[in-house]
Design a protein around this motif. Sequence first.
Motif, PDB file in Angstrom:
ATOM      1  N   HIS A  47       0.829  -1.207   0.000  1.00  0.00           N
ATOM      2  CA  HIS A  47       0.000   0.000   0.000  1.00  0.00           C
ATOM      3  C   HIS A  47       0.862   1.256   0.000  1.00  0.00           C
ATOM      4  O   HIS A  47       0.658   2.175  -0.797  1.00  0.00           O
ATOM      5  N   LYS A  51       1.110   3.825  -3.090  1.00  0.00           N
ATOM      6  CA  LYS A  51       0.642   5.192  -2.856  1.00  0.00           C
ATOM      7  C   LYS A  51       1.712   6.213  -3.282  1.00  0.00           C
ATOM      8  O   LYS A  51       1.397   7.209  -3.937  1.00  0.00           O
ATOM      9  N   GLU A  94      -5.469   3.147  -8.073  1.00  0.00           N
ATOM     10  CA  GLU A  94      -6.393   3.583  -7.023  1.00  0.00           C
ATOM     11  C   GLU A  94      -7.330   2.449  -6.610  1.00  0.00           C
ATOM     12  O   GLU A  94      -7.652   2.300  -5.427  1.00  0.00           O
ATOM     13  N   LEU A  97      -5.325   0.267  -4.384  1.00  0.00           N
ATOM     14  CA  LEU A  97      -5.186   0.890  -3.063  1.00  0.00           C
ATOM     15  C   LEU A  97      -6.427   0.642  -2.212  1.00  0.00           C
ATOM     16  O   LEU A  97      -6.312   0.330  -1.024  1.00  0.00           O
TER      17      LEU A  97
END
Length: 131
Positions: A47, A51, A94, A97
């Motif tokens: 993650h 990111k 995204e 994520l």
Amino acid sequence: MLKRIFRSSSETFRTRSPERDRITDERLVLAIAATIDSGLRSSEYEHDGLKRRLEDVISIAAIVGGNEIEDVNSQSDPRAELLQKSDDEIRIGEARLRTLENNIEHFRSLKRDLRRRFPGINLDATEPAPK
């Protein structure tokens, strides 16, 4: 096998000591906790890296795309193609994520449940505590 069936009456059924049973049970719970922790760490690591990479891609796309309306209308094909690819990758990133955030919360929930169900076991320990 027959010896076991016809053993003398002086031999009695024996079990492990309660202490040994406790240690065995605690090791099993600790193994589960370690597996949950491993999944949690892996998901958090992925993650955080994803990111950071997404933030970089978004920054680069903003620079390439410009911020003026005239820039959007006058973009050359290679620039527009790069932006489209970036948009696709950003969308996929995204979504990943969100999945990772969901998984992380599930792993944390599993760890909380394990703590609640086995309150006498220190889930942060690597070996069963002697008693």
